[in-house]
Write a protein that holds these residues in place. Structure first.
Motif, short mmCIF file in Angstrom:
data_model
loop_
_atom_site.label_atom_id
_atom_site.label_comp_id
_atom_site.label_asym_id
_atom_site.label_seq_id
_atom_site.Cartn_x
_atom_site.Cartn_y
_atom_site.Cartn_z
N UNK A 58 32.69 -4.75 83.42
CA UNK A 58 34.09 -5.02 83.19
C UNK A 58 34.57 -6.28 83.88
N UNK A 59 35.84 -6.63 83.68
CA UNK A 59 36.40 -7.84 84.29
C UNK A 59 36.48 -7.70 85.81
N UNK A 60 36.37 -6.46 86.33
CA UNK A 60 36.38 -6.24 87.78
C UNK A 60 35.03 -6.55 88.41
N UNK A 61 33.99 -6.76 87.58
CA UNK A 61 32.65 -7.05 88.10
C UNK A 61 31.79 -5.82 88.30
N UNK A 62 32.30 -4.64 87.93
CA UNK A 62 31.53 -3.41 88.08
C UNK A 62 31.17 -2.87 86.69
N UNK A 103 55.03 -0.33 82.79
CA UNK A 103 55.48 0.36 84.00
C UNK A 103 54.96 -0.30 85.27
N UNK A 104 53.80 -0.96 85.16
CA UNK A 104 53.19 -1.59 86.34
C UNK A 104 53.50 -3.08 86.41
N UNK A 105 54.37 -3.56 85.52
CA UNK A 105 54.77 -4.98 85.48
C UNK A 105 53.57 -5.89 85.33
N UNK A 106 52.61 -5.48 84.52
CA UNK A 106 51.43 -6.29 84.26
C UNK A 106 51.67 -7.21 83.07
N UNK A 107 50.82 -8.20 82.95
CA UNK A 107 50.90 -9.09 81.80
C UNK A 107 50.66 -8.28 80.53
N UNK A 108 51.42 -8.58 79.50
CA UNK A 108 51.24 -7.90 78.22
C UNK A 108 50.34 -8.69 77.28
N UNK A 109 49.68 -9.72 77.81
CA UNK A 109 48.72 -10.49 77.03
C UNK A 109 47.48 -9.62 76.80
N UNK A 110 47.15 -9.29 75.54
CA UNK A 110 46.00 -8.40 75.27
C UNK A 110 44.70 -8.87 75.90
N UNK A 111 44.52 -10.19 75.99
CA UNK A 111 43.27 -10.71 76.55
C UNK A 111 43.11 -10.35 78.02
N UNK A 112 44.21 -10.11 78.71
CA UNK A 112 44.15 -9.84 80.15
C UNK A 112 44.13 -8.36 80.49
N UNK A 113 44.51 -7.49 79.55
CA UNK A 113 44.55 -6.05 79.86
C UNK A 113 43.65 -5.24 78.93
N UNK A 114 42.76 -5.92 78.21
CA UNK A 114 41.83 -5.23 77.33
C UNK A 114 40.43 -5.25 77.92
N UNK A 115 39.67 -4.20 77.63
CA UNK A 115 38.31 -4.09 78.13
C UNK A 115 37.30 -4.67 77.15
N UNK A 116 36.02 -4.41 77.41
CA UNK A 116 34.95 -4.93 76.55
C UNK A 116 35.04 -4.40 75.13
N UNK A 117 35.65 -3.23 74.98
CA UNK A 117 35.76 -2.62 73.65
C UNK A 117 36.88 -3.23 72.83
N UNK A 118 37.72 -4.08 73.44
CA UNK A 118 38.85 -4.66 72.74
C UNK A 118 40.10 -3.80 72.78
N UNK A 119 40.02 -2.64 73.42
CA UNK A 119 41.17 -1.76 73.58
C UNK A 119 41.70 -1.88 75.01
#
Length: 278
Positions: A165-169, A190-206
């Motif tokens: 994953x993007x976390x390196x694990x 709710x967590x005030x994260x970026x809503x850019x799909x590229x930044x909050x999506x995993x390897x599966x694209x979800x």
């Protein structure tokens, strides 16, 4: 101890079995009853823990599992299970060739032999419904066994194939995550994260499964802060909440003249108590 055991197979596939009084421990490799034969897996939970997981996942059709753990796997059976991986790799290549020959719009993701080779499960993804009747007949002739084609989603595909994953694990879904639950965009909001799909999506694209891990803590912490956009009366008059930082415990306020200041939660509470007294 209750005669319940949760056994994990390839990927995220799990089953629940009756241990019939056997003395097992988590991590044991076992031979279990399967569809018209036997299968090889690893014990991941026992007793009341396995019962709760079975109930929560909807995997228990009856109070006591009808399928049983037959025995602990001996060293020869463990060796055979390791070699099975190479055969599954060859089966995957062959299945892809057959699918391409039939020009089917499907992607063969993974294959899994039942331990006794009486069944071959072929996992695939597809955007639309696929008529694979001719493909099944060809595969049955080629492998001389029963064929089960199982369509899965892209998240299940990631769990089967694994990755980083993007976390390196390693991906949670392919290592320890017990089940894949729906993840909504509201968790990121709710967590005030970026809503850019590229930044909050995993390897599966979800959306990443880990968006759920700290969500409850964020929701609980936000209860201590006024809602963004709310107008409140402070020592300086009416001000609007324009931002909160739950880590620094600060609140950004904009006055009626447009000036912005940052105060801590404790300072804001003191101001509001002083205003109420006055």
């Amino acid at each position: 101890m209750s005669g319940f055991a949760e056994v994990r197979f390839k990927g995220t596939r799990r089953g629940y079995f009756n241990t019939a009084g056997m003395d097992l421990t988590p991590g044991d490799r076992v031979i279990v009853q399967a569809d018209r034969g036997e299968d090889f897996g690893q014990v991941t939970a026992l007793g009341s823990i396995a019962e709760r997981k079975c109930s929560s996942s909807g995997g228990c059709a009856t109070p006591t599992p009808t399928m049983r753990v037959l025995r602990r796997a001996d060293s020869e059976e463990v060796r055979r299970a390791r070699y099975k991986v190479d055969d599954e790799r060859r089966a995957r290549r062959e299945a892809r060739k057959h699918a391409a020959r039939h020009r089917l719009r499907m992607k063969v993701t993974e294959t899994e032999w039942q331990f006794d080779r009486k069944k071959l499960i072929i996992y695939f993804t597809a955007e639309k419904r696929v008529d694979f009747r001719e493909l099944v007949r060809d595969l049955a002739r080629s492998f001389r066994t029963r064929i089960e084609l199982r369509q899965i989603g892209v998240r299940d595909e990631a769990a089967l194939l694994g990755g980083v994953g993007r976390c390196g694990r390693e991906l949670c879904c392919s290592t320890w995550l017990p089940e894949l639950k729906p993840v909504s965009l509201q968790l990121a909001k709710d967590q005030s994260l970026s809503l850019n799909p590229a930044q909050i999506s995993g390897c599966c694209g979800r959306l990443m499964c880990c968006l759920m891990y700290e969500h409850d803590s964020y929701v609980e912490a936000r209860r201590r802060f006024p809602r963004e956009g709310r107008r409140i009366r402070t020592a300086r008059g009416r001000e609007r909440v324009v931002g909160v930082n739950i880590f620094k415990e600060t609140i950004a306020l904009r006055g009626e003249e447009g000036d912005v200041r940052v105060v801590t939660v404790a300072e804001l509470r003191r101001e509001m108590r002083t205003r109420d007294r006055n």
